[in-house]
Enzyme design. Structure first.
Site, PDB file in Angstrom:
ATOM      1  N   ARG A 175      -2.574 -13.871  -2.443  1.00  0.00           N
ATOM      2  CA  ARG A 175      -2.891 -14.086  -1.120  1.00  0.00           C
ATOM      3  C   ARG A 175      -3.686 -15.514  -0.826  1.00  0.00           C
ATOM      4  O   ARG A 175      -3.316 -16.404   0.108  1.00  0.00           O
ATOM      5  CB  ARG A 175      -3.803 -13.084  -0.119  1.00  0.00           C
ATOM      6  CG  ARG A 175      -3.154 -11.649  -0.529  1.00  0.00           C
ATOM      7  CD  ARG A 175      -3.453 -10.843   0.537  1.00  0.00           C
ATOM      8  NE  ARG A 175      -3.128  -9.573   0.191  1.00  0.00           N
ATOM      9  CZ  ARG A 175      -1.916  -8.769   0.368  1.00  0.00           C
ATOM     10  NH1 ARG A 175      -0.868  -9.456   0.889  1.00  0.00           N
ATOM     11  NH2 ARG A 175      -1.648  -7.520  -0.017  1.00  0.00           N
ATOM     12  N   SER A 189       0.838  -1.397  -0.078  1.00  0.00           N
ATOM     13  CA  SER A 189       0.024  -0.105   0.052  1.00  0.00           C
ATOM     14  C   SER A 189       0.894   1.104  -0.046  1.00  0.00           C
ATOM     15  O   SER A 189       0.679   2.185  -0.747  1.00  0.00           O
ATOM     16  CB  SER A 189      -0.748   0.075   1.436  1.00  0.00           C
ATOM     17  OG  SER A 189      -1.945  -1.007   1.219  1.00  0.00           O
ATOM     18  N   SER A 210     -13.503   1.434   2.747  1.00  0.00           N
ATOM     19  CA  SER A 210     -12.325   1.097   1.662  1.00  0.00           C
ATOM     20  C   SER A 210     -11.281   2.388   1.605  1.00  0.00           C
ATOM     21  O   SER A 210     -11.536   3.397   1.388  1.00  0.00           O
ATOM     22  CB  SER A 210     -12.972   0.859   0.338  1.00  0.00           C
ATOM     23  OG  SER A 210     -12.049   0.912  -0.714  1.00  0.00           O
ATOM     24  N   LYS A 212     -11.975  -8.945  -3.912  1.00  0.00           N
ATOM     25  CA  LYS A 212     -10.623  -8.939  -4.185  1.00  0.00           C
ATOM     26  C   LYS A 212     -10.078  -9.570  -5.529  1.00  0.00           C
ATOM     27  O   LYS A 212     -10.859  -9.500  -6.224  1.00  0.00           O
ATOM     28  CB  LYS A 212      -9.866  -9.328  -2.927  1.00  0.00           C
ATOM     29  CG  LYS A 212     -10.566  -8.721  -1.529  1.00  0.00           C
ATOM     30  CD  LYS A 212      -9.882  -7.188  -1.574  1.00  0.00           C
ATOM     31  CE  LYS A 212     -10.472  -6.453  -0.237  1.00  0.00           C
ATOM     32  NZ  LYS A 212     -10.209  -5.139  -0.469  1.00  0.00           N
ATOM     33  N   ARG A 220     -12.826 -14.454  -2.531  1.00  0.00           N
ATOM     34  CA  ARG A 220     -11.748 -15.063  -1.721  1.00  0.00           C
ATOM     35  C   ARG A 220     -12.670 -15.997  -0.753  1.00  0.00           C
ATOM     36  O   ARG A 220     -11.991 -16.809  -0.244  1.00  0.00           O
ATOM     37  CB  ARG A 220     -10.928 -14.044  -0.790  1.00  0.00           C
ATOM     38  CG  ARG A 220      -9.791 -13.571  -1.703  1.00  0.00           C
ATOM     39  CD  ARG A 220      -8.562 -12.662  -0.973  1.00  0.00           C
ATOM     40  NE  ARG A 220      -7.746 -12.275  -1.925  1.00  0.00           N
ATOM     41  CZ  ARG A 220      -6.872 -11.396  -1.762  1.00  0.00           C
ATOM     42  NH1 ARG A 220      -7.098 -10.473  -0.609  1.00  0.00           N
ATOM     43  NH2 ARG A 220      -5.919 -10.928  -2.482  1.00  0.00           N
ATOM     44  N   ARG A 227       1.462   4.318  -2.997  1.00  0.00           N
ATOM     45  CA  ARG A 227       1.346   5.835  -2.807  1.00  0.00           C
ATOM     46  C   ARG A 227       2.789   6.663  -2.706  1.00  0.00           C
ATOM     47  O   ARG A 227       2.644   7.695  -3.199  1.00  0.00           O
ATOM     48  CB  ARG A 227       0.753   5.675  -1.359  1.00  0.00           C
ATOM     49  CG  ARG A 227      -0.645   5.499  -0.917  1.00  0.00           C
ATOM     50  CD  ARG A 227      -0.960   5.037   0.295  1.00  0.00           C
ATOM     51  NE  ARG A 227      -2.503   4.696   0.437  1.00  0.00           N
ATOM     52  CZ  ARG A 227      -2.987   3.599   0.265  1.00  0.00           C
ATOM     53  NH1 ARG A 227      -2.468   2.609  -0.392  1.00  0.00           N
ATOM     54  NH2 ARG A 227      -4.186   3.373   0.530  1.00  0.00           N
ATOM     55  N   ASP A 263      -7.149  -8.022   4.198  1.00  0.00           N
ATOM     56  CA  ASP A 263      -6.265  -8.823   3.122  1.00  0.00           C
ATOM     57  C   ASP A 263      -5.845  -9.968   3.983  1.00  0.00           C
ATOM     58  O   ASP A 263      -5.235 -10.970   3.175  1.00  0.00           O
ATOM     59  CB  ASP A 263      -5.008  -7.812   2.763  1.00  0.00           C
ATOM     60  CG  ASP A 263      -5.656  -7.116   1.607  1.00  0.00           C
ATOM     61  OD1 ASP A 263      -6.498  -7.241   1.290  1.00  0.00           O
ATOM     62  OD2 ASP A 263      -4.847  -5.875   1.676  1.00  0.00           O
TER      63      ASP A 263
HETATM   64  C1  S3P Z   1      -5.568  -1.256  -0.210  1.00  0.00           C
HETATM   65  C2  S3P Z   1      -6.766  -1.174   0.393  1.00  0.00           C
HETATM   66  C3  S3P Z   1      -7.719  -2.563   0.689  1.00  0.00           C
HETATM   67  C4  S3P Z   1      -6.758  -3.584   0.459  1.00  0.00           C
HETATM   68  C5  S3P Z   1      -5.903  -3.462  -0.873  1.00  0.00           C
HETATM   69  C6  S3P Z   1      -4.974  -2.365  -0.717  1.00  0.00           C
HETATM   70  C7  S3P Z   1      -4.853   0.142  -0.248  1.00  0.00           C
HETATM   71  O1  S3P Z   1      -8.528  -2.389  -0.316  1.00  0.00           O
HETATM   72  O2  S3P Z   1      -7.441  -4.753   0.277  1.00  0.00           O
HETATM   73  O3  S3P Z   1      -5.004  -4.820  -0.754  1.00  0.00           O
HETATM   74  O4  S3P Z   1      -3.665  -0.043  -0.587  1.00  0.00           O
HETATM   75  O5  S3P Z   1      -5.653   1.021  -0.206  1.00  0.00           O
HETATM   76  P1  S3P Z   1     -10.018  -1.848  -0.250  1.00  0.00           P
HETATM   77  O6  S3P Z   1      -9.881  -0.255  -0.339  1.00  0.00           O
HETATM   78  O7  S3P Z   1     -10.785  -2.064  -1.417  1.00  0.00           O
HETATM   79  O8  S3P Z   1     -10.970  -2.367   0.859  1.00  0.00           O
END
Ligand code: S3P
Length: 438
Positions: free
Chosen positions: A390, A27, A169, A344, A348, A31, A317
Site C-alpha cells: 500500500r 480479506s 482489530s 502494518k 506506515r 477467509r 488500510d
Molecule cells: C484485515 C484487518 C486489518 C487490515 C488488514 C486486513 C483483515 O488489520 O489492516 O489489511 O482481513 O481482517 P487489523 O485487524 O490488524 O486492523
C-alpha cells in the site's frame, strides 16, 4: 540490474477515464479459504484474489491437508469439517500476510496436533501478542519469540472466554471467533470499534451459532459449518488507489465495477466525502452476503478534513492513499487515532511521511496520525516502496501529481494485494510503467 522489474516509473499528466475492475477482496479471499477448509464438504469461491498474501494462505491450507483446485475460473475448497485438518509436515509460511498468520493462529491453537506459523522477516517483526495473549487465556499452548513469529502451537483444548479487545482489530476478533469453534464454551469478543465483520457474516452464512450486536460478538461451539458457494467482490482497499488517482487527475469519470461496500470497509468513502470528493455508489446490490456497488469518481477540488474516531478502523488500510490525497487538498488535514498504521507491513506513518518529504511535501508525522496543509507542490524523485504494497501504490499515486518523473523502488510488493495494478492504471490513461532498478 535485476532481471525482474521491481520499480514503478510514473509521469504526471495522464487524464484518467474509463471503466475498470480491481481484483477480489483480500480479506474475503483469506477467509474463504480458511473457513472453507473447516466446512463439512466442498464449496466454491469465485473472484478469489490470486495475490502474494492470499496465495500464502492457500499454501498453508493445502499443507493442512485440504484440497483446493481451480475449476472454470473458480476455486473448489474441499472442506474436511472442524476435525478434519491434518498435522502439517513443516512450518506454515504466511510470507508477508498478517491476516493469514493471525486467523490461522485461531484455528491452530485448538488442534490436537502441533504446528508452527512463520513468515517473512517483515512479518516476524509484527506484533502477535494481540492474538497469543487471549488465545493463552483460552488454554492455548503457544511458544513464541517474544510476542513475534514464529508461533509454535502444542496440542491444546480451549476454553470459552469473554475478551475485551484493547484495540479495534478484525484480525484479532476473527482469530478468537475461529478459536471459539474449537472451544468448550462460548467465546465473546467485545470490540472498541467497528472492525470489518466479514468473518461473522461468513460464519453465519455457514450455519455457525453466532450473534453480534453493536460491539459484542458471541460464537457458540458445536454443529457443523456448511460449505458455501461464494462470489468475492472487488477489493475496496485496492479500488481506493484508483479512486484517489481519478479524483486528482483531469479526465473522468472513472468507474470501478462490483466493489465490496460492506459498511465496515467504507470509511475511505466517508473521508473522501468529508474532503469534498464524493464517490458515487451505483447500482448497490448484495452478493454472497456482502453489499456490492460500482464506484465512480471524477476530478474534484479536495478540501482538508479533520479525521479521527470510529471511522479510522473502517479505513485503516486506505490512509497511505488518503495521505497523498491530503497533500493535494486545500487547507489543513489532520488524522488522529490512527496509531495502528504503525504496525502494518511497515510503520506506515513514518514511512509515508519520509517518502512524501522526498517528493517535497511538508508533512508532520504525529504519534497517532499526521497533519498536512495543502495543496503541496510535489516534485518527482526516487522514493522507496519499502516492500509494502500500500505504500508503493500510494507513492505511485503521488507520482501522478508530482512534477517530473517519480520512481517507486522496492515495488514488486504491489502483487501482494493488487496484481495488475500498473496495467490497470495504464489502461485508464496513467503514464506508469514497470522498470528495473538496483
Ligand atoms: C484485515 C484487518 C486489518 C487490515 C488488514 C486486513 C483483515 O488489520 O489492516 O489489511 O482481513 O481482517 P487489523 O485487524 O490488524 O486492523
Amino acid at each position: 540490474m535485476s532481471a525482474v522489474p521491481n520499480a514503478i516509473r510514473v509521469r504526471p499528466g495522464g487524464a484518467l477515464a474509463g471503466q475498470t475492475t480491481v481484483p477480489g477482496d483480500k480479506s474475503l479471499s483469506h477467509r474463504a479459504l480458511i473457513l472453507g477448509a473447516l466446512a463439512d464438504g466442498t464449496g466454491t469461491v469465485r473472484g478469489f484474489l490470486p495475490a502474494g498474501d492470499t496465495l500464502a494462505t492457500l499454501d498453508c491450507i493445502r499443507a493442512l491437508g485440504i484440497a483446493v483446485e481451480e475449476r472454470d475460473g473458480a476455486l473448489t475448497v474441499a472442506g474436511r469439517g472442524l476435525d478434519g485438518l491434518s498435522a502439517p509436515g513443516a512450518p506454515l509460511n504466511c510470507v508477508h500476510a498478517g491476516t493469514a498468520m493471525r486467523l490461522l493462529a485461531g484455528v491452530l491453537a485448538g488442534q490436537p496436533f502441533a504446528s508452527v506459523l512463520d513468515g517473512s522477516d517483515q512479518l516476524r517483526r509484527r506484533p502477535m501478542r494481540r492474538v497469543t495473549d487471549p488465545l493463552r487465556a483460552m488454554g492455548a499452548q503457544i511458544d513464541d519469540a517474544n510476542g513475534r513469529a514464529p508461533l509454535r502451537f502444542a496440542p491444546a483444548r480451549l476454553r470459552g472466554i469473554t475478551y475485551t479487545m484493547p484495540v479495534a482489530s478484525a484480525q484479532v476478533k476473527s482469530c478468537l471467533l475461529l478459536a471459539g469453534l474449537f472451544a468448550d464454551g462460548p467465546v465473546t469478543v467485545i470490540e472498541p470499534g467497528p472492525a470489518r465483520d466479514h468473518t461473522e457474516r461468513m460464519l453465519r452464512a455457514m450455519g455457525a451459532d453466532l450473534d453480534a450486536d453493536d460491539n459484542r460478538v458471541t460464537i457458540r461451539p458445536g454443529g457443523v459449518l456448511r460449505p458455501l458457494d461464494m462470489a468475492i467482490p472487488a477489493d475496496i482497499s485496492s479500488a481506493a488507489f484508483v479512486l484517489v488517482a481519478a479524483l486528482l487527475s483531469a479526465g473522468g469519470p472513472v468507474t470501478i465495477g462490483g466493489v465490496g461496500v460492506n459498511p465496515t470497509r467504507t470509511g475511505v468513502l466517508d473521508i473522501l466525502a468529508a474532503m469534498d470528493a464524493p464517490v458515487d455508489m451505483i447500482h448497490p446490490r448484495e452478493e454472497g452476503g456482502e453489499p456490492v456497488a460500482d464506484l465512480a469518481a471524477n476530478r474534484a477540488a479536495l478540501r482538508g478534513a479533520d479525521v479521527g474516531g470510529a471511522v479510522i478502523v473502517r479505513a485503516i488500510d486506505e490512509f497511505p492513499a488518503l495521505m497523498v490525497a491530503a497533500t493535494q487538498a486545500e487547507g489543513e488535514t489532520i488524522v488522529r487515532d490512527a496509531a495502528e498504521m504503525r504496525v502494518k507491513e511497515t510503520d506506515r506513518l513514518e514511512v509515508m511521511t519520509a517518502e512524501l518529504r522526498k517528493l517535497g511535501a511538508a508533512i508532520e508525522e504525529r504519534p497517532d496520525g499526521f497533519r498536512v496543509i495543502g495543496p503541496q507542490a510535489l516534485r518527482g524523485a526516487a522514493v522507496d516502496g519499502h516492500d509494502d504494497h500500500r505504500v508503493a501504490m500510494a507513492l505511485a499515486m503521488a507520482g501522478l501529481v508530482a512534477q517530473g518523473e517519480t520512481l517507486v523502488t522496492d515495488a514488486r510488493c504491489v502483487n501482494d494485494s493488487f496484481p495488475g495494478f500498473v496495467e490497470t492504471m495504464q489502461a485508464l490513461g496513467a503514464d506508469m510503467t514497470w522498470s528495473r532498478h538496483d
